[in-house]
Design a protein around this motif. Structure first.
Motif, PDB file in Angstrom:
ATOM      1  N   TRP A 135      74.419 -12.675 -56.075  1.00 59.61           N
ATOM      2  CA  TRP A 135      75.050 -13.981 -56.311  1.00 59.61           C
ATOM      3  C   TRP A 135      74.810 -14.409 -57.743  1.00 59.61           C
ATOM      4  O   TRP A 135      73.824 -14.039 -58.375  1.00 59.61           O
ATOM      5  N   CYS A 136      75.730 -15.221 -58.241  1.00 54.01           N
ATOM      6  CA  CYS A 136      75.713 -15.597 -59.647  1.00 54.01           C
ATOM      7  C   CYS A 136      76.091 -17.061 -59.797  1.00 54.01           C
ATOM      8  O   CYS A 136      77.085 -17.528 -59.241  1.00 54.01           O
ATOM      9  N   VAL A 137      75.256 -17.779 -60.531  1.00 51.82           N
ATOM     10  CA  VAL A 137      75.518 -19.172 -60.850  1.00 51.82           C
ATOM     11  C   VAL A 137      76.357 -19.184 -62.134  1.00 51.82           C
ATOM     12  O   VAL A 137      76.024 -18.454 -63.069  1.00 51.82           O
ATOM     13  N   PRO A 138      77.419 -19.974 -62.185  1.00 54.59           N
ATOM     14  CA  PRO A 138      78.273 -19.899 -63.375  1.00 54.59           C
ATOM     15  C   PRO A 138      77.573 -20.411 -64.640  1.00 54.59           C
ATOM     16  O   PRO A 138      76.789 -21.354 -64.581  1.00 54.59           O
ATOM     17  N   THR A 139      77.866 -19.789 -65.731  1.00 59.65           N
ATOM     18  CA  THR A 139      77.371 -20.263 -67.037  1.00 59.65           C
ATOM     19  C   THR A 139      77.835 -21.702 -67.233  1.00 59.65           C
ATOM     20  O   THR A 139      78.930 -22.074 -66.835  1.00 59.65           O
ATOM     21  N   GLY A 140      76.955 -22.497 -67.811  1.00 58.39           N
ATOM     22  CA  GLY A 140      77.328 -23.886 -68.085  1.00 58.39           C
ATOM     23  C   GLY A 140      77.246 -24.796 -66.881  1.00 58.39           C
ATOM     24  O   GLY A 140      77.764 -25.908 -66.889  1.00 58.39           O
ATOM     25  N   ILE A 141      76.560 -24.341 -65.832  1.00 61.80           N
ATOM     26  CA  ILE A 141      76.446 -25.177 -64.635  1.00 61.80           C
ATOM     27  C   ILE A 141      75.701 -26.466 -64.975  1.00 61.80           C
ATOM     28  O   ILE A 141      74.811 -26.476 -65.822  1.00 61.80           O
ATOM     29  N   ASP A 167      77.662 -30.109 -52.950  1.00 67.28           N
ATOM     30  CA  ASP A 167      77.183 -30.686 -54.210  1.00 67.28           C
ATOM     31  C   ASP A 167      78.294 -30.578 -55.264  1.00 67.28           C
ATOM     32  O   ASP A 167      79.172 -29.711 -55.171  1.00 67.28           O
ATOM     33  N   PRO A 168      78.294 -31.474 -56.273  1.00 67.01           N
ATOM     34  CA  PRO A 168      79.421 -31.533 -57.221  1.00 67.01           C
ATOM     35  C   PRO A 168      79.398 -30.460 -58.307  1.00 67.01           C
ATOM     36  O   PRO A 168      80.290 -30.439 -59.150  1.00 67.01           O
ATOM     37  N   SER A 169      78.392 -29.568 -58.259  1.00 65.93           N
ATOM     38  CA  SER A 169      78.305 -28.586 -59.347  1.00 65.93           C
ATOM     39  C   SER A 169      79.341 -27.481 -59.152  1.00 65.93           C
ATOM     40  O   SER A 169      79.935 -27.326 -58.086  1.00 65.93           O
ATOM     41  N   GLN A 170      79.498 -26.666 -60.191  1.00 69.82           N
ATOM     42  CA  GLN A 170      80.485 -25.591 -60.172  1.00 69.82           C
ATOM     43  C   GLN A 170      80.106 -24.546 -59.104  1.00 69.82           C
ATOM     44  O   GLN A 170      78.937 -24.258 -58.914  1.00 69.82           O
ATOM     45  N   PRO A 171      81.106 -23.968 -58.447  1.00 72.82           N
ATOM     46  CA  PRO A 171      80.813 -23.059 -57.317  1.00 72.82           C
ATOM     47  C   PRO A 171      80.205 -21.724 -57.772  1.00 72.82           C
ATOM     48  O   PRO A 171      80.523 -21.231 -58.853  1.00 72.82           O
ATOM     49  N   ILE A 172      79.356 -21.172 -56.898  1.00 72.29           N
ATOM     50  CA  ILE A 172      78.720 -19.905 -57.232  1.00 72.29           C
ATOM     51  C   ILE A 172      79.542 -18.747 -56.672  1.00 72.29           C
ATOM     52  O   ILE A 172      80.445 -18.941 -55.855  1.00 72.29           O
ATOM     53  N   SER A 173      79.199 -17.553 -57.109  1.00 73.01           N
ATOM     54  CA  SER A 173      79.960 -16.363 -56.720  1.00 73.01           C
ATOM     55  C   SER A 173      79.055 -15.325 -56.071  1.00 73.01           C
ATOM     56  O   SER A 173      77.836 -15.350 -56.240  1.00 73.01           O
ATOM     57  N   PHE A 174      79.682 -14.423 -55.322  1.00 73.78           N
ATOM     58  CA  PHE A 174      78.985 -13.332 -54.638  1.00 73.78           C
ATOM     59  C   PHE A 174      79.683 -12.003 -54.906  1.00 73.78           C
ATOM     60  O   PHE A 174      80.881 -11.959 -55.149  1.00 73.78           O
ATOM     61  N   ARG A 175      78.897 -10.938 -54.821  1.00 76.50           N
ATOM     62  CA  ARG A 175      79.499  -9.600 -54.888  1.00 76.50           C
ATOM     63  C   ARG A 175      78.569  -8.600 -54.208  1.00 76.50           C
ATOM     64  O   ARG A 175      77.417  -8.925 -53.907  1.00 76.50           O
ATOM     65  N   ASN A 176      79.078  -7.436 -53.950  1.00 77.02           N
ATOM     66  CA  ASN A 176      78.274  -6.293 -53.478  1.00 77.02           C
ATOM     67  C   ASN A 176      77.401  -6.678 -52.281  1.00 77.02           C
ATOM     68  O   ASN A 176      76.171  -6.700 -52.361  1.00 77.02           O
ATOM     69  N   ILE A 177      78.034  -6.981 -51.163  1.00 79.66           N
ATOM     70  CA  ILE A 177      77.321  -7.410 -49.957  1.00 79.66           C
ATOM     71  C   ILE A 177      77.423  -6.319 -48.898  1.00 79.66           C
ATOM     72  O   ILE A 177      78.520  -5.900 -48.534  1.00 79.66           O
ATOM     73  N   TRP A 178      76.274  -5.868 -48.439  1.00 82.95           N
ATOM     74  CA  TRP A 178      76.265  -4.907 -47.336  1.00 82.95           C
ATOM     75  C   TRP A 178      75.074  -5.169 -46.420  1.00 82.95           C
ATOM     76  O   TRP A 178      74.111  -5.842 -46.802  1.00 82.95           O
ATOM     77  N   ILE A 179      75.185  -4.652 -45.211  1.00 82.73           N
ATOM     78  CA  ILE A 179      74.157  -4.919 -44.200  1.00 82.73           C
ATOM     79  C   ILE A 179      73.917  -3.662 -43.383  1.00 82.73           C
ATOM     80  O   ILE A 179      74.846  -2.892 -43.126  1.00 82.73           O
ATOM     81  N   ARG A 180      72.665  -3.446 -43.025  1.00 78.48           N
ATOM     82  CA  ARG A 180      72.318  -2.296 -42.168  1.00 78.48           C
ATOM     83  C   ARG A 180      71.616  -2.824 -40.926  1.00 78.48           C
ATOM     84  O   ARG A 180      70.464  -3.256 -41.000  1.00 78.48           O
ATOM     85  N   PRO A 181      72.279  -2.779 -39.766  1.00 72.07           N
ATOM     86  CA  PRO A 181      71.584  -3.174 -38.535  1.00 72.07           C
ATOM     87  C   PRO A 181      70.341  -2.306 -38.345  1.00 72.07           C
ATOM     88  O   PRO A 181      70.380  -1.095 -38.569  1.00 72.07           O
ATOM     89  N   PRO A 199      71.849 -18.633 -65.433  1.00 73.87           N
ATOM     90  CA  PRO A 199      73.263 -18.755 -65.093  1.00 73.87           C
ATOM     91  C   PRO A 199      74.100 -17.733 -65.853  1.00 73.87           C
ATOM     92  O   PRO A 199      73.847 -17.461 -67.038  1.00 73.87           O
ATOM     93  N   GLY A 200      75.041 -17.143 -65.147  1.00 72.31           N
ATOM     94  CA  GLY A 200      75.876 -16.109 -65.754  1.00 72.31           C
ATOM     95  C   GLY A 200      75.375 -14.704 -65.467  1.00 72.31           C
ATOM     96  O   GLY A 200      76.105 -13.731 -65.598  1.00 72.31           O
ATOM     97  N   GLU A 201      74.101 -14.600 -65.041  1.00 73.63           N
ATOM     98  CA  GLU A 201      73.559 -13.285 -64.683  1.00 73.63           C
ATOM     99  C   GLU A 201      73.512 -13.150 -63.153  1.00 73.63           C
ATOM    100  O   GLU A 201      73.387 -14.135 -62.437  1.00 73.63           O
ATOM    101  N   TRP A 202      73.554 -11.921 -62.677  1.00 76.63           N
ATOM    102  CA  TRP A 202      73.558 -11.700 -61.229  1.00 76.63           C
ATOM    103  C   TRP A 202      72.139 -11.642 -60.669  1.00 76.63           C
ATOM    104  O   TRP A 202      71.287 -10.930 -61.181  1.00 76.63           O
TER     105      TRP A 202
END
Lengths: 256, 256, 256, 256
Positions: free
Chosen positions: A113-119, A241-255, A172-175
């Motif tokens: 997950w990544c918080v946007p730069t300039g949050i 919350d009113p801040s800028q939305p965060i992002s996600f990538r590369n999600i996997w799960i192992r039961p 912010p800006g880094e994963w």
């Protein structure tokens, strides 16, 4: 593994190591190495993924590979409507939370997950989100880079229960990478816990929760609650919350 | 974190969720969010390392950064004499095990190891080594890529105790990554365990041991033993098997 | 103990019992009975007490044998001033709590308590007292015979934490027996729990708490707190409720 | 329960108690007592039994009340043929073990047993029997009064696993009382333990096992085994040793 043991070992199994008795007692009969060697069942063979190239282990259920939200829906069972762009999915705060279509028991979960730069914003009003294990127990997501808040609401806290062992935020800006090992609870017939859930949380390679016992639901108000449940989805939070939305990538799960 | 809870929650804390009683009982008084928010103590801030660039977290004790063996010695307290070359240290089988100069209690350990291309031998005689936690409890290292052995002696096993949950080996010539979270045991005065040690082992991002209870020493012959001990070093094994020696790099540890 | 095992046992130690593999794997070498027989150290020999004659085990520290309060003091270290008469000690509500002069870690505690016949009051205002383990964690004492209260404040509750599994009260005028097995907590250096305390409570032969994890101090108001501590005394509570005072007899403790 | 806390309490929930930060952080909002008081569900009311008159708790399943063996059978499902006389049942060594007709999960078990006066033999050949929990895990019964044997085979041992904390034997001709609290295991789908069984054993009021984790089946030869199972009966052992048979009375069980 074969190793010379030079310590004065007095006893074995779970017996006590006490002062030598004067009396001569029998010793256990000598064993041979092959007596403690078991060949079955063989663990399954998995081709590991690679964090450097964002590949998932060969046995993982891929929840987001950058292409689409087909593994997700909104909590009413309708199409998940967050934004997908450039291999990244981003919260759409007008659309609410999303949950996986598949339900899980115990598992190992990887997500980034990544918080946007300039949050902007502070305390809980800055990059607030969360990942709910079995739709019940929230591991907090928040921009805690140079942003103080109550410690049991920090990134990697069991929300309103247990603070993280450290603040391992990237800026912010880094994963940020979450690796979560979750052991589902076991309930008695009367609906109380026989065994509560446990969770290990690693952020960016740093242990934040080490097999922490989850006390019950992660409530915004009041004490944790006991709610009997079975398998459940992973929920990602669209926080108001009113801040800028965060992002996600590369999600996997192992039961597990 | 704030979240509408639509489930029929009957009770809280560790009370049981049973059928509704007919009788009217008092309800707990309503709470406010700020009652379950704690601001102190603040967890320490750590700059995470980066697996992609082999950097350690800012609070880690670096045990090997590719340059020298100054953090290590042989078990007699003399200079560690394994080979260091090109940022990699390699077992010298004529020199025996090496141990860290520093002793540790509970910790998080990161280390990477590589079986040489073209390795020969089979079962336990193929890339055999091990990492001993507190000089007592061995997490096995072995080339298990297309190499079968007894499962409680596989890579990632608690040696001769608990097999790994999976076989997540990379092939010879590639680097395998171990992330190990270890909780030291607590002993009673009589030398028996009050709490045994626990360990979580992750290899190449795959959970092999999930907070596994270690039964006692990891013996080549016979049952685990109970040996009272305090803090101890990390030991890396120089195994006498005739196969080509394995290598290590990027080793760091964070006391917990 | 020798016993023919007719079940289809597939594997051992902590290996998984799965479907038979087709492939032939080696079997562990056969063992002999004497290999798992340990003779030392011999447990200490204790002459048990007798509940029918109110005698304590031979290794117990007797805290009250009906004669005097010499094992007790008030929390300021002065003489304990509760009433002793006819082999029974009775709370003097004007004198406050009493604590043992000796401090304890983990232990087994036996005590008997009696609510006076004709007691009045209801809910928490009826025979309220408590036994504090290590002066920290209260196992509630209350007349719950035909007297309802909040369940996490009932007799045998971990006060304001965990309700008892049952209501096993004898009626006023009859003696209730508590057998309590307590495992002291282990703290990390930073003052947090490495392992929380655990307690088993048996009242009149009925299990009320089965190795229940104590979350922290048993607070009248708010959440349990974490307070680092070492050994501590047993405290008996002189509660300010207006009901008639309760009595105790036959109190002994065995450090574990 | 209300109690003035004079200790310097720094923090709460599972937060750490560290040195005071210089910086002023917000404090949690004040709570009121009624916020941590829960009234439902009410625990069931049980009339306790009386050890002095051999009566069982009102909710117990009585397994032997001195009259007949109707609650028991042999392992083939046929009539149990041990001897019943004068309110006591005695092993008939020609008839083999007996098991309860009913199966149980977790439970509290009370049983009393007596080694005959004038018993002969030594070590394991003297009053040997055992109670198997869920037909799987043996708590040893043996005449250990002035009779030494391997400690993990003594009375109150988890047979060939964990020795008792003490030797609390009454002498031949006197009745020994076992109070056993047993928590059934939870298995994963693959047949391995998610949670192993736990047992607390109290003999004659003395703790012998305090929530001991049972490693697996209690084998005469070799390591404990993992065998997936569901509910199971209580088994009493008719041991083949040549000594005089032991007797039982007053057996009851409370499913937990």
């Amino acid at each position: 593994m074969k190793r010379l043991f030079t310590l004065a070992i007095t006893i074995a199994v779970s017996c006590a190591a006490q002062a030598q008795e004067q009396k001569e007692y029998p010793k256990p009969e000598a064993m041979r190495p092959g007596m403690s060697e078991y060949w079955t069942p063989q663990p399954k063979v998995i081709t590991p993924g690679d964090i450097k190239t964002d590949t998932a282990p060969s046995d993982a259920v891929v929840l987001f590979d950058g292409k689409d939200l087909s593994a997700w829906m909104n909590p009413n069972g309708e199409k998940a409507e967050w934004t997908v762009k450039n291999g990244v999915m981003t919260v759409d705060k007008s659309k609410g939370d999303i949950v996986t279509r598949q339900k899980f028991g115990s598992f190992q979960l990887h997500l980034e997950w990544c918080v946007p730069t300039g949050i902007t914003g502070e305390s809980q009003a800055r990059g607030n989100s969360g990942v709910f294990l079995q739709d019940m127990y929230e591991v907090q997501i928040l921009d805690c880079f140079n942003n103080e808040t109550y410690v049991n609401g920090m990134t990697g806290s069991i929300y309103k229960q247990t603070p993280p062992l450290a603040n391992a935020m990237r800026k912010p800006g880094e994963w940020n990478v979450y690796d979560i090992i979750y052991t589902a609870p076991v309930f008695k017939e009367d609906g109380t816990y026989l065994y509560r859930p446990f969770v290990t949380v690693i952020q960016n390679g740093i242990v934040l929760q080490n097999h922490t016992e989850i006390q019950g639901t992660t409530e915004y108000i009041g004490f944790p609650r006991t709610v009997k449940h079975g398998e459940g989805p992973i929920r990602l939070q669209s926080h108001g919350d009113p801040s800028q939305p965060i992002s996600f990538r590369n999600i996997w799960i192992r039961p597990l």
